[in-house]
Write an enzyme that holds these catalytic residues in place. Structure first.
Site, PDB file in Angstrom:
ATOM      1  N   GLU A 129       0.697  -1.204  -0.168  1.00  0.00           N
ATOM      2  CA  GLU A 129       0.005   0.064   0.082  1.00  0.00           C
ATOM      3  C   GLU A 129       0.811   1.068  -0.204  1.00  0.00           C
ATOM      4  OE1 GLU A 129      -0.458  -2.662   1.762  1.00  0.00           O
ATOM      5  OE2 GLU A 129      -2.646  -3.380   1.051  1.00  0.00           O
ATOM      6  N   HIS A 135     -11.724  -5.969   8.543  1.00  0.00           N
ATOM      7  CA  HIS A 135     -12.320  -5.877   7.235  1.00  0.00           C
ATOM      8  C   HIS A 135     -13.790  -5.095   7.638  1.00  0.00           C
ATOM      9  CE1 HIS A 135      -9.526  -8.873   5.808  1.00  0.00           C
ATOM     10  NE2 HIS A 135     -10.072  -8.483   4.651  1.00  0.00           N
TER      11      HIS A 135
END
Ligand SMILES: Cc1ncc(C[n+]2csc(CCOP(=O)(O)OP(=O)(O)O)c2C)c(N)n1
Ligand SMILES: [Mg+2]
Length: 652
Positions: free
Chosen positions: A386, A456
């Site tokens: 990322e 999540h």
């Protein structure tokens, strides 16, 4: 380099050194802010001879020699030293950290190694355009232990990018000897991309630079130019190297000082007389003293302008082309796909980059489905890294692209936090608008789904909203998602759009899509008794509560903020003027959250506080993580019942 050219080179190095000496004197007098002496690094100036005017330099903080040789003036460095109003950052940033776009100098962020990923992004942009330019990214030896350096080299090798990493190996990171820590010595890198040079020898450095730059320019892929030299001064004016270096060590460095060695050699070879050399030194000292005196007399920065250049000037975004699907209910996911397609069609600068975004997968939430097939090469799978995604986007933006990047789940944006907080958030402001960072980052976010658990389901908008310089939005309808994406892609700021996962595939009737400017809330229910402010998933909770209470004769106004930064305080204030009562609903946890920010904004301004008829309430997840079991998730997440209770409590 012979004769006159060598004399001229000596003159440049002496001027550079004189700048450091002058700043040292001024700092001892309590003037200026900081100095990182480049004594011993001056030979790097010779590399400028093999660079072309359009090459980009991503320097680090000890690069006075390279900055000067790339066109920054002594006067500008002096202004930066005093942080005057005409300094490169208008007084906001340390000297030697200010870039200069016109000279192809990127601005330095202080976290060591943070320049590497933006540098590879710029090199990628250059390669995509088929240009002959190259990127030179410098880094200290100690900083090559930063993870971002490895990611950057890896990405550069993967795409055979036109970039040279110049490692300025002076053997020390402040007081720590790097000899046994340097990855180049282990070795970690394939030796075919590493060239080791004695940087005390300008001729050798010049030869190596010319060969490497030409190979990289020719498309042979990245190289690491590992230059050994001495840091003859202390780390900075705040450091005294005599504490950790022996007198013998310091003597040895002075003996092999490349500037003095060149001066001696030119005199001994009869290229210049001792008197000429002395005159050259005096001339350098005088010129630099004059320049610093001039800068010292210039006005300091204007405090009333300190908020300028955090964001681009506001301009209403143009309207998107017709995007709504005909004859079928819309989804948030579908609207994002359509707006991305329209943006790729309309603007060749748009480039989509993220994990698994290419077909046939088209993104783990299918947001990019079909796009890589329609726009090959412009919708690109990212490595599982990322920091690389966000860092490369900064460089792409600096090379004239409009990167739109998908972070697969907001939970993993943390991995790119350094790039986001240190580079994206600060770049425009710290360069007073010289460098900008137009990009769109979007990420599925939030809970209320089955079994998301810790990583999540996060709703951590408070973290991101806390970073000045980044716009943050949370759409809750298909038309707002399309409108906010569109506005973000048209804009000149970095924007982060958090997309509630639970709403992605909910089918809804939607009006035709229009641009949604950041900073405009939407009123979802009008009412006169209580104002409920929400965003994302919580808008539906608020609307359900309002509908339920309408049956009991209570009139609740629901405001969907849509954009958190900037925030539409005026709409909330106007509503409070009617209701005098405020409930904020969020799925983020309490402490330092955006919900707290809303209550604070409404209660800490006297003219707003006076509107309150009852205490404001925050319905929020408590300060706890999101658990995986639905019973536990339900125990911590706001629900309609809690919203109803909070609304009623303000009426009691
Ligand atoms: C991420 C980060 N950690 C720590 C620091 C503090 N710091 C500034 S310079 C430095 C050492 C840098 O050494 P090196 O990379 O070899 O460059 P040099 O100073 O020797 O030119 C450290 C630890 C920082 N600026 N950024
Ligand atoms: Mg070092």
């Amino acid at each position: 380099v012979a004769g006159n050219a060598e004399k001229e080179f000596l003159g440049q190095m002496l001027l550079c050194r004189e700048g450091d000496r002058r700043e040292g004197i001024l700092l001892r007098q309590g003037r200026g802010w900081i100095n990182f002496p480049a004594l011993g690094h001056e030979t790097l100036m010779v590399l400028a001879g093999s660079l072309s005017a359009t090459d980009l330099l991503f320097p680090y903080f000890r690069d006075r020699p390279l900055m000067l040789s790339r066109g920054m003036s002594h006067l500008q460095l002096a202004r930066d030293f005093f942080a005057t109003s005409s300094s490169s950052s208008a007084g906001r940033n340390w000297n030697l950290q200010n870039g200069n776009r016109a000279s192809g100098l990127f601005s330095v962020a202080t976290p060591t190694g943070a320049q590497c990923l933006p540098a590879v992004g710029a090199a990628w942009g250059i390669k995509l355009r088929g240009e002959q330019r190259l990127v030179l990214c410098t880094i200290g030896d100690a900083a090559t232990r930063e993870g971002e350096f490895y990611e950057a080299v890896c990405f550069a090798v993967q795409l055979a990018l036109p970039i040279v990493f110049l490692v300025e190996d002076n053997g020390y990171g402040i007081s720590t000897l790097t000899r046994d820590m340097l990855p180049l010595r282990f070795p970690v890198f394939d030796s075919s991309i590493v060239t080791r040079v004695d940087g005390r020898d300008a001729q050798e450095l010049s030869r190596a630079g010319a060969e490497i730059f030409s190979s990289v320019r020719g498309g042979a892929g990245p190289r690491i130019l590992w230059v050994e030299l001495d840091r003859i001064g202390s780390h900075s004016n705040a450091d005294d190297h005599r504490v950790y270096r022996t007198p013998e060590d310091l003597d040895q460095m002075v003996k092999q000082d490349p500037v003095e060695r060149l001066a001696r050699r030119l005199v001994e070879a009869g290229e210049m007389t001792r008197e000429e050399l002395e005159a050259m030194r005096q001339e350098a000292a005088k010129r630099i003293a004059d320049v610093y005196q001039q800068a010292a007399g210039e006005p300091g920065p204007d405090p009333s302008r300190v908020m300028e250049q955090l964001y681009a000037p506001e301009a209403p975004p143009p309207q998107p082309p017709p995007l709504r699907p005909d004859g079928e209910p819309a989804t948030l996911a579908g609207s994002i796909n359509r707006v991305l397609r329209a943006s790729l069609e309309q603007d060749p600068r748009v480039l989509l980059f993220g994990q698994d975004v290419e077909d046939p997968k088209g993104g783990v939430f299918k947001l990019t489905r079909g796009l890589s097939s329609q726009f090959p090469g412009r919708v690109v799978n990212a490595p599982l890294a990322e920091a690389t995604i966000v860092g490369a986007a900064i460089g792409l933006a600096s090379a004239g692209f409009k990167p739109v990047i998908e972070i697969q789940f907001v939970d993993f944006l943390n991995v790119a936090f350094n790039q986001l907080a240190s580079q994206v958030s600060t770049l425009r402001w710290r360069t007073n608008g010289d460098w900008t960072c137009p990009m769109v980052i979007y990420a599925p976010y939030g809970a209320y789904t089955r079994g998301g658990g810790l990583w999540h389901s996060q709703s951590n908008e408070g973290w991101w909203a806390h970073l000045p310089g980044i716009r943050v939005a949370v759409p809750s309808t298909p038309e707002d998602a399309a409108g906010l994406f569109w506005a973000a892609i048209q804009g000149d700021d970095p924007s982060l759009i958090l997309v509630p996962k639970r709403l992605l595939f909910e089918r809804r009737e939607a009006p035709e899509y229009a641009a949604v400017p950041f900073g405009r809330a939407a009123i979802r229910r009008t009412g006169t008794d209580v104002t409920v402010v929400a965003w994302g998933n919580c808008v539906q909770l608020a609307c359900s509560a309002a509908d339920q209470l309408a049956g009991e004769g209570r009139s609740v106004e629901v405001i969907d903020l849509r954009s958190l930064v900037p925030c539409d305080w005026a709409t909330v204030e106007d509503s409070l003027r009617k209701t005098g009562r405020l409930v904020v609903v969020q799925e983020d946890s309490v402490t330092c959250s955006f919900g707290q920010a809303v209550i604070s904004a409404m209660t800490t301004e006297p003219h707003r506080f006076d509107l309150f008829l009852a205490q404001p309430r925050l319905v929020s997840r408590p300060d706890v993580h999101i658990p995986v079991h639905p019973d536990l998730a339900a125990a911590v997440l706001p629900d309609v019942e809690r919203v109803v209770e909070a609304i009623l409590s303000t009426l009691r």
